[in-house]
Design a protein around this motif. Sequence first.
Motif, PDB file in Angstrom:
ATOM      1  N   PHE A 156       0.923  -1.338   0.066  1.00 29.87           N
ATOM      2  CA  PHE A 156       0.025  -0.097   0.132  1.00 29.87           C
ATOM      3  C   PHE A 156       0.838   1.250  -0.084  1.00 29.87           C
ATOM      4  O   PHE A 156       0.629   2.004  -0.768  1.00 29.87           O
ATOM      5  N   ALA A 157       1.758   1.415   0.712  1.00 26.74           N
ATOM      6  CA  ALA A 157       2.709   2.454   1.126  1.00 26.74           C
ATOM      7  C   ALA A 157       3.554   2.698  -0.050  1.00 26.74           C
ATOM      8  O   ALA A 157       3.687   3.942  -0.552  1.00 26.74           O
ATOM      9  N   CYS A 158       4.403   1.791  -0.656  1.00 28.85           N
ATOM     10  CA  CYS A 158       5.163   1.967  -1.747  1.00 28.85           C
ATOM     11  C   CYS A 158       4.409   2.313  -2.964  1.00 28.85           C
ATOM     12  O   CYS A 158       4.916   3.279  -3.838  1.00 28.85           O
ATOM     13  N   THR A 159       3.048   1.783  -3.183  1.00 27.14           N
ATOM     14  CA  THR A 159       2.374   2.283  -4.584  1.00 27.14           C
ATOM     15  C   THR A 159       1.758   3.683  -4.223  1.00 27.14           C
ATOM     16  O   THR A 159       1.897   4.481  -4.911  1.00 27.14           O
ATOM     17  N   LEU A 160       1.657   4.085  -2.939  1.00 23.81           N
ATOM     18  CA  LEU A 160       1.164   5.405  -2.830  1.00 23.81           C
ATOM     19  C   LEU A 160       2.124   6.489  -2.911  1.00 23.81           C
ATOM     20  O   LEU A 160       1.842   7.462  -3.577  1.00 23.81           O
ATOM     21  N   THR A 161       3.259   5.857  -2.582  1.00 18.34           N
ATOM     22  CA  THR A 161       4.697   7.042  -2.544  1.00 18.34           C
ATOM     23  C   THR A 161       4.835   6.887  -3.998  1.00 18.34           C
ATOM     24  O   THR A 161       5.300   8.323  -4.445  1.00 18.34           O
ATOM     25  N   GLY A 162       5.055   5.905  -4.768  1.00 16.42           N
ATOM     26  CA  GLY A 162       5.334   5.838  -5.936  1.00 16.42           C
ATOM     27  C   GLY A 162       4.494   6.904  -7.116  1.00 16.42           C
ATOM     28  O   GLY A 162       4.814   7.645  -7.809  1.00 16.42           O
ATOM     29  N   SER A 163       3.197   6.564  -6.759  1.00 12.54           N
ATOM     30  CA  SER A 163       2.190   7.229  -7.667  1.00 12.54           C
ATOM     31  C   SER A 163       2.025   8.712  -7.412  1.00 12.54           C
ATOM     32  O   SER A 163       2.001   9.512  -8.388  1.00 12.54           O
ATOM     33  N   VAL A 164       2.447   8.994  -5.799  1.00 14.44           N
ATOM     34  CA  VAL A 164       2.201  10.693  -5.623  1.00 14.44           C
ATOM     35  C   VAL A 164       3.496  11.234  -6.316  1.00 14.44           C
ATOM     36  O   VAL A 164       3.294  12.469  -6.688  1.00 14.44           O
ATOM     37  N   SER A 165       4.765  10.314  -6.076  1.00 17.79           N
ATOM     38  CA  SER A 165       5.744  11.235  -6.626  1.00 17.79           C
ATOM     39  C   SER A 165       5.906  11.562  -8.291  1.00 17.79           C
ATOM     40  O   SER A 165       6.280  12.576  -8.831  1.00 17.79           O
ATOM     41  N   ILE A 166       5.091  10.393  -9.011  1.00 19.41           N
ATOM     42  CA  ILE A 166       5.014  10.544 -10.248  1.00 19.41           C
ATOM     43  C   ILE A 166       4.125  11.781 -10.642  1.00 19.41           C
ATOM     44  O   ILE A 166       4.406  12.672 -11.489  1.00 19.41           O
ATOM     45  N   ILE A 167       2.866  11.687 -10.018  1.00 20.41           N
ATOM     46  CA  ILE A 167       1.856  12.845 -10.107  1.00 20.41           C
ATOM     47  C   ILE A 167       2.532  14.183  -9.851  1.00 20.41           C
ATOM     48  O   ILE A 167       2.024  15.148 -10.566  1.00 20.41           O
ATOM     49  N   THR A 168       3.262  14.218  -8.750  1.00 21.17           N
ATOM     50  CA  THR A 168       3.918  15.511  -8.293  1.00 21.17           C
ATOM     51  C   THR A 168       5.101  15.940  -9.506  1.00 21.17           C
ATOM     52  O   THR A 168       4.849  17.255  -9.840  1.00 21.17           O
ATOM     53  N   GLY A 169       5.763  15.079 -10.046  1.00 19.68           N
ATOM     54  CA  GLY A 169       6.692  15.464 -11.264  1.00 19.68           C
ATOM     55  C   GLY A 169       5.620  16.100 -12.393  1.00 19.68           C
ATOM     56  O   GLY A 169       6.168  17.078 -13.019  1.00 19.68           O
ATOM     57  N   ILE A 170       4.555  15.459 -12.644  1.00 14.33           N
ATOM     58  CA  ILE A 170       3.739  15.854 -14.012  1.00 14.33           C
ATOM     59  C   ILE A 170       3.109  17.113 -13.643  1.00 14.33           C
ATOM     60  O   ILE A 170       3.217  18.231 -14.424  1.00 14.33           O
ATOM     61  N   ALA A 171       2.748  17.464 -12.225  1.00 10.75           N
ATOM     62  CA  ALA A 171       1.854  18.301 -12.029  1.00 10.75           C
ATOM     63  C   ALA A 171       3.066  19.752 -11.782  1.00 10.75           C
ATOM     64  O   ALA A 171       2.735  20.824 -12.369  1.00 10.75           O
ATOM     65  N   TYR A 172       4.324  19.441 -11.731  1.00 10.84           N
ATOM     66  CA  TYR A 172       5.210  20.587 -11.393  1.00 10.84           C
ATOM     67  C   TYR A 172       5.470  21.203 -12.879  1.00 10.84           C
ATOM     68  O   TYR A 172       5.902  22.288 -13.107  1.00 10.84           O
ATOM     69  N   VAL A 173       5.653  20.252 -13.701  1.00  8.49           N
ATOM     70  CA  VAL A 173       5.830  20.486 -15.032  1.00  8.49           C
ATOM     71  C   VAL A 173       4.768  21.297 -15.679  1.00  8.49           C
ATOM     72  O   VAL A 173       4.824  22.342 -16.483  1.00  8.49           O
ATOM     73  N   MET A 174       3.108  21.053 -15.650  1.00  7.40           N
ATOM     74  CA  MET A 174       2.120  21.508 -16.109  1.00  7.40           C
ATOM     75  C   MET A 174       1.486  22.574 -14.943  1.00  7.40           C
ATOM     76  O   MET A 174       0.260  23.204 -15.530  1.00  7.40           O
ATOM     77  N   VAL A 175       2.058  23.109 -13.906  1.00 13.03           N
ATOM     78  CA  VAL A 175       1.564  23.849 -12.967  1.00 13.03           C
ATOM     79  C   VAL A 175       1.468  25.235 -13.487  1.00 13.03           C
ATOM     80  O   VAL A 175       0.457  25.986 -13.215  1.00 13.03           O
ATOM     81  N   GLU A 176       2.071  25.502 -14.414  1.00 16.82           N
ATOM     82  CA  GLU A 176       2.044  26.846 -15.028  1.00 16.82           C
ATOM     83  C   GLU A 176       0.755  27.242 -15.648  1.00 16.82           C
ATOM     84  O   GLU A 176       0.154  28.112 -15.858  1.00 16.82           O
ATOM     85  N   ARG A 177       0.007  25.973 -16.086  1.00 21.17           N
ATOM     86  CA  ARG A 177      -1.144  26.140 -16.821  1.00 21.17           C
ATOM     87  C   ARG A 177      -2.503  25.969 -15.946  1.00 21.17           C
ATOM     88  O   ARG A 177      -3.556  25.996 -16.346  1.00 21.17           O
ATOM     89  N   MET A 178      -2.191  25.947 -14.880  1.00 19.41           N
ATOM     90  CA  MET A 178      -3.238  25.534 -13.860  1.00 19.41           C
ATOM     91  C   MET A 178      -3.461  26.911 -13.182  1.00 19.41           C
ATOM     92  O   MET A 178      -2.757  27.543 -12.378  1.00 19.41           O
ATOM     93  N   PRO A 179      -4.781  27.281 -12.875  1.00 26.32           N
ATOM     94  CA  PRO A 179      -5.250  28.472 -12.198  1.00 26.32           C
ATOM     95  C   PRO A 179      -4.911  28.424 -10.714  1.00 26.32           C
ATOM     96  O   PRO A 179      -5.005  27.538 -10.109  1.00 26.32           O
TER      97      PRO A 179
END
Length: 257
Positions: A156-179
Amino acid sequence: MTSQASSAAPSPPPAPEAGARSWALKGAKAAVSIPGLILVAAFIGYAGLARESGLTLPETLLMSALVWALPSIVVLTGAMAGGVGLVPAAIAVALASVRLMPMTMALVPILRVEGRTKRWHLLFASHFVAITAWVFAMRNLPDLPRAARLPFFLGFACTLTGSVSIITGIAYVMVERMPPMVAGALFLLTPVYFLCSLWTAARLSVDKAAMIVGLGLGPVFALVAPEMDLLLTGIVGGCLAYGGTKLARHLGWGRER
């Protein structure tokens, strides 16, 4: 007769490693849940904060995976953005994370199998202790076989940490387009979820009393002593809640459930 005896012999039990892998996969599937989605949404908001604070993408990903607990990550990000020295930043993060110690102490006996669980397994599992994983574990692990608890929790924890890290990286790149309003709203989902989860997981009246008192004292200390508001709220609110429930039980106003 030898062939008949060998054919009638019971098949050997499955290897422990196979059972552990099965429970780890079940834990990984359990990570796809409403709490997990809320945590992912909160880290999307944090990605915006990290970018505005001047953190690079590798720094943001490392903090998400290695620090893990979101309040501690926010404290460290604020210290780095404000130019705070290493020692004050370490003290601030330690104070923000000290709440995780009693949570870890409560979880380890549930995960441990006497005579089988190695110490480094528990040390590795303790890295993932944060509100989301801890509340999930305390509510679900006691219903599982003891040997299944550690692999299930790690899955549970490793999957949650891994998915959160991936989504954080994607959001970091795309955050400029987010209000900005959307990013802020996503970030505020975390404290709302924390409060609801802690209230649901509370078994004792003193726990709920502490949350109620803390909600009342938090805004007061934020105005009176903004640099020490969380610490004062925790100390004063916890003492008042403990003393008040102790007095109430002594007077016969309520009983622990």
